[in-house]
Design a protein around this motif. Structure first.
Motif, PDB file in Angstrom:
ATOM      1  N   PHE A  90       0.435  -1.577   0.116  1.00 46.17           N
ATOM      2  CA  PHE A  90       0.046   0.206  -0.157  1.00 46.17           C
ATOM      3  C   PHE A  90       0.828   1.452   0.322  1.00 46.17           C
ATOM      4  O   PHE A  90       0.417   2.538  -0.977  1.00 46.17           O
ATOM      5  N   LYS A  91       1.817   1.000   0.253  1.00 48.11           N
ATOM      6  CA  LYS A  91       3.241   2.591   1.025  1.00 48.11           C
ATOM      7  C   LYS A  91       3.449   2.970  -0.251  1.00 48.11           C
ATOM      8  O   LYS A  91       3.733   3.944  -0.822  1.00 48.11           O
ATOM      9  N   SER A  92       3.643   1.587  -1.210  1.00 50.44           N
ATOM     10  CA  SER A  92       4.645   1.406  -1.954  1.00 50.44           C
ATOM     11  C   SER A  92       3.572   2.465  -3.448  1.00 50.44           C
ATOM     12  O   SER A  92       4.167   2.491  -4.743  1.00 50.44           O
ATOM     13  N   LYS A  93       2.502   1.658  -3.183  1.00 54.77           N
ATOM     14  CA  LYS A  93       1.442   2.397  -4.555  1.00 54.77           C
ATOM     15  C   LYS A  93       0.841   4.190  -4.112  1.00 54.77           C
ATOM     16  O   LYS A  93      -0.329   4.420  -4.203  1.00 54.77           O
ATOM     17  N   GLY A  94       1.694   4.501  -2.956  1.00 51.87           N
ATOM     18  CA  GLY A  94       0.629   6.453  -2.070  1.00 51.87           C
ATOM     19  C   GLY A  94      -0.584   5.971  -1.280  1.00 51.87           C
ATOM     20  O   GLY A  94      -1.216   7.049  -1.056  1.00 51.87           O
ATOM     21  N   ALA A  95      -0.659   5.128  -0.443  1.00 54.23           N
ATOM     22  CA  ALA A  95      -2.279   4.999   0.084  1.00 54.23           C
ATOM     23  C   ALA A  95      -1.709   5.979   1.411  1.00 54.23           C
ATOM     24  O   ALA A  95      -0.188   6.498   1.687  1.00 54.23           O
ATOM     25  N   LYS A  96      -2.681   6.865   1.958  1.00 56.23           N
ATOM     26  CA  LYS A  96      -2.838   7.410   2.810  1.00 56.23           C
ATOM     27  C   LYS A  96      -3.146   6.759   4.089  1.00 56.23           C
ATOM     28  O   LYS A  96      -4.352   6.201   4.512  1.00 56.23           O
ATOM     29  N   PHE A  97      -2.367   6.376   4.998  1.00 58.96           N
ATOM     30  CA  PHE A  97      -2.705   5.944   5.932  1.00 58.96           C
ATOM     31  C   PHE A  97      -3.645   6.667   6.811  1.00 58.96           C
ATOM     32  O   PHE A  97      -2.923   7.891   7.787  1.00 58.96           O
ATOM     33  N   ALA A  98      -4.198   6.594   7.791  1.00 62.24           N
ATOM     34  CA  ALA A  98      -4.564   7.381   9.316  1.00 62.24           C
ATOM     35  C   ALA A  98      -3.826   6.679  10.263  1.00 62.24           C
ATOM     36  O   ALA A  98      -4.605   7.489  11.710  1.00 62.24           O
ATOM     37  N   ARG A  99      -3.280   5.653  10.085  1.00 68.31           N
ATOM     38  CA  ARG A  99      -2.575   4.885  11.443  1.00 68.31           C
ATOM     39  C   ARG A  99      -1.166   3.737  10.980  1.00 68.31           C
ATOM     40  O   ARG A  99      -2.452   3.417  10.056  1.00 68.31           O
ATOM     41  N   GLU A 100      -0.841   4.103  11.433  1.00 67.42           N
ATOM     42  CA  GLU A 100       1.021   3.189  10.707  1.00 67.42           C
ATOM     43  C   GLU A 100       0.726   2.402  11.772  1.00 67.42           C
ATOM     44  O   GLU A 100       0.076   2.212  13.122  1.00 67.42           O
ATOM     45  N   PRO A 101       1.733   1.123  11.525  1.00 67.25           N
ATOM     46  CA  PRO A 101       1.763  -0.108  12.000  1.00 67.25           C
ATOM     47  C   PRO A 101       1.644   0.197  13.537  1.00 67.25           C
ATOM     48  O   PRO A 101       2.768   0.887  14.557  1.00 67.25           O
ATOM     49  N   VAL A 102       0.881  -0.107  14.670  1.00 67.39           N
ATOM     50  CA  VAL A 102       1.080  -0.443  15.939  1.00 67.39           C
ATOM     51  C   VAL A 102       1.204  -1.696  16.689  1.00 67.39           C
ATOM     52  O   VAL A 102       0.466  -2.416  16.301  1.00 67.39           O
ATOM     53  N   ILE A 103       1.014  -1.907  17.727  1.00 66.87           N
ATOM     54  CA  ILE A 103       1.173  -3.495  18.146  1.00 66.87           C
ATOM     55  C   ILE A 103       0.781  -3.163  19.167  1.00 66.87           C
ATOM     56  O   ILE A 103       1.619  -2.026  20.482  1.00 66.87           O
ATOM     57  N   TYR A 104      -0.263  -3.373  19.812  1.00 67.23           N
ATOM     58  CA  TYR A 104      -1.412  -3.922  21.116  1.00 67.23           C
ATOM     59  C   TYR A 104      -1.285  -4.755  21.863  1.00 67.23           C
ATOM     60  O   TYR A 104      -1.434  -5.966  21.645  1.00 67.23           O
ATOM     61  N   PRO A 105       0.016  -4.987  22.582  1.00 69.60           N
ATOM     62  CA  PRO A 105       1.106  -6.123  23.778  1.00 69.60           C
ATOM     63  C   PRO A 105      -0.661  -6.979  24.883  1.00 69.60           C
ATOM     64  O   PRO A 105      -0.204  -7.547  24.091  1.00 69.60           O
ATOM     65  N   ALA A 124      -9.597  -0.581   8.127  1.00 70.61           N
ATOM     66  CA  ALA A 124      -8.140  -0.725   9.616  1.00 70.61           C
ATOM     67  C   ALA A 124      -8.259  -2.790   9.170  1.00 70.61           C
ATOM     68  O   ALA A 124      -8.118  -3.710   8.502  1.00 70.61           O
ATOM     69  N   PHE A 125      -6.610  -3.089   9.202  1.00 68.95           N
ATOM     70  CA  PHE A 125      -6.250  -4.605   8.923  1.00 68.95           C
ATOM     71  C   PHE A 125      -5.104  -4.643   9.656  1.00 68.95           C
ATOM     72  O   PHE A 125      -4.121  -3.691  10.035  1.00 68.95           O
ATOM     73  N   GLY A 126      -5.170  -5.888  10.721  1.00 70.94           N
ATOM     74  CA  GLY A 126      -4.755  -6.081  11.545  1.00 70.94           C
ATOM     75  C   GLY A 126      -4.343  -7.836  12.020  1.00 70.94           C
ATOM     76  O   GLY A 126      -6.137  -9.008  10.615  1.00 70.94           O
ATOM     77  N   GLY A 127      -3.887  -8.782  12.804  1.00 74.68           N
ATOM     78  CA  GLY A 127      -3.723  -9.881  13.269  1.00 74.68           C
ATOM     79  C   GLY A 127      -3.009  -9.753  14.278  1.00 74.68           C
ATOM     80  O   GLY A 127      -1.783  -9.349  14.508  1.00 74.68           O
ATOM     81  N   VAL A 128      -2.739 -10.502  14.458  1.00 75.59           N
ATOM     82  CA  VAL A 128      -2.260 -11.629  15.374  1.00 75.59           C
ATOM     83  C   VAL A 128      -0.721 -12.384  15.067  1.00 75.59           C
ATOM     84  O   VAL A 128      -1.197 -12.730  13.698  1.00 75.59           O
ATOM     85  N   ASP A 129       0.001 -12.887  15.575  1.00 76.97           N
ATOM     86  CA  ASP A 129       1.093 -13.358  14.898  1.00 76.97           C
ATOM     87  C   ASP A 129       0.936 -15.129  14.510  1.00 76.97           C
ATOM     88  O   ASP A 129       1.238 -15.892  16.013  1.00 76.97           O
ATOM     89  N   GLY A 130      -0.411 -15.568  13.893  1.00 73.99           N
ATOM     90  CA  GLY A 130      -0.442 -17.594  14.251  1.00 73.99           C
ATOM     91  C   GLY A 130       0.460 -18.019  14.706  1.00 73.99           C
ATOM     92  O   GLY A 130       1.951 -17.848  13.876  1.00 73.99           O
ATOM     93  N   GLY A 131       0.119 -19.296  14.188  1.00 76.33           N
ATOM     94  CA  GLY A 131       1.435 -20.601  14.698  1.00 76.33           C
ATOM     95  C   GLY A 131       1.179 -20.982  13.640  1.00 76.33           C
ATOM     96  O   GLY A 131       3.213 -21.551  13.517  1.00 76.33           O
ATOM     97  N   ARG A 132       1.793 -20.378  12.051  1.00 81.81           N
ATOM     98  CA  ARG A 132       1.863 -20.999  11.065  1.00 81.81           C
ATOM     99  C   ARG A 132       2.895 -19.679  10.790  1.00 81.81           C
ATOM    100  O   ARG A 132       3.366 -19.521   9.617  1.00 81.81           O
ATOM    101  N   ALA A 133       3.291 -18.969  11.276  1.00 79.80           N
ATOM    102  CA  ALA A 133       4.402 -17.519  11.427  1.00 79.80           C
ATOM    103  C   ALA A 133       5.627 -17.850  10.625  1.00 79.80           C
ATOM    104  O   ALA A 133       6.409 -17.524  10.038  1.00 79.80           O
ATOM    105  N   HIS A 134       5.894 -19.206  11.240  1.00 82.04           N
ATOM    106  CA  HIS A 134       7.478 -19.861  11.016  1.00 82.04           C
ATOM    107  C   HIS A 134       7.212 -20.199   9.235  1.00 82.04           C
ATOM    108  O   HIS A 134       8.583 -20.694   9.114  1.00 82.04           O
TER     109      HIS A 134
END
Length: 259
Positions: A90-105, A124-134
């Motif tokens: 999205f960033k490479s195509k010039g998208a406008k961000f209302a919120r940069e990536p943030v982590i909620y512990p 909004a796009f988000g998620g947890v780092d699931g069990g298949r992260a490897h």
């Protein structure tokens, strides 16, 4: 009773339909048609963009209590690697961000960023780092590929079988791509198939669902498919197999609704 709702779409009233379609297509990478805008199929992130009447100003959702940004559409990713890749795209195509990536512990932890569209709607796009992260290979089938000898005939046949739109932008030389409702693709590829003999028999390659097995058989025959296994009726499912002129075998199934 089987599943009755297959997917849902968020409806956004926009001030300039042409501008919004261009933004979702060129900046956010959505597949945009006259009916919807979707990314990863109708079960991914799917929207309906409606032209707002003259004088109506689109009204995005306000922030919830204690938040700084309202959210109109929420999308989920399975891994942070996938989320980061989406952000960079999205960033490479010039998208406008209302919120940069943030982590909620305290929520998984949960990682999220928010994109703003031309009317101020927030996705909004988000998620947890699931069990298949490897694992770098995702646990979903992106495409099914059928080898065909006459691409034009095959495209016409399969478009009629499944009620699919044939679009020029989905043709890539010797290959045609159908974008299916569940986010997967059907690829018909004729590369190097001119002199390859049609196999006398082969394995089942695809399974398609129907809500009317008898009608599906009539339609398949009418579109030029050969029935190689007639309708079989079991307690929980009915099915039959068809074969195209290239030897590809498809199963058509209908689940039996238990009363």
């Amino acid at each position: 009773m089987g599943r009755q709702i297959g997917s849902s779409l968020s409806v956004l009233a926009v001030s300039d339909i042409a501008r919004s379609r261009q933004y979702y297509r060129e900046v956010l990478g959505f597949n945009v048609t006259d009916w919807w805008a979707e990314r990863d199929g109708l079960n991914g992130m799917a929207l309906k963009l409606h032209q707002a009447p003259e004088g109506f100003r689109p009204v995005p959702n306000p922030p919830e209590s204690g938040a700084d940004t309202g959210i109109d559409v929420q999308g989920y990713t399975e891994t942070w690697a996938g989320l980061d890749s989406l952000y960079e795209e999205f960033k490479s195509k010039g998208a406008k961000f209302a919120r940069e990536p943030v982590i909620y512990p305290d929520f998984g932890p949960w990682k999220e960023f928010v994109v703003e569209d031309p009317d101020g709607y927030h996705l909004a796009f988000g998620g947890v780092d699931g069990g298949r992260a490897h694992c770098s290979i995702q646990s979903k089938i992106d495409s099914a590929i059928l080898w065909v000898r006459n691409l034009e005939r095959a495209v016409d046949r399969y478009s009629k079988l499944m009620g699919l739109e044939v679009r020029e932008e989905d043709r890539y030389g010797h290959l045609h791509l159908f974008r299916l409702d569940n986010g997967t693709h059907l690829m018909l590829d004729s590369n190097g198939m001119d002199n390859v003999p049609v196999p006398e028999r082969g394995p089942l390659l695809l399974k398609l669902d129907t809500y009317d097995i008898e009608r599906a058989k009539r339609e398949a025959v009418g579109h030029g498919f050969e029935v190689v296994l007639d309708i079989q009726k079991l307690p929980s499912v009915s099915y039959f197999n068809i074969r195209d002129e290239d030897g590809n075998i498809i199963m058509i199934t209908q689940n039996v609704v238990q009363s």
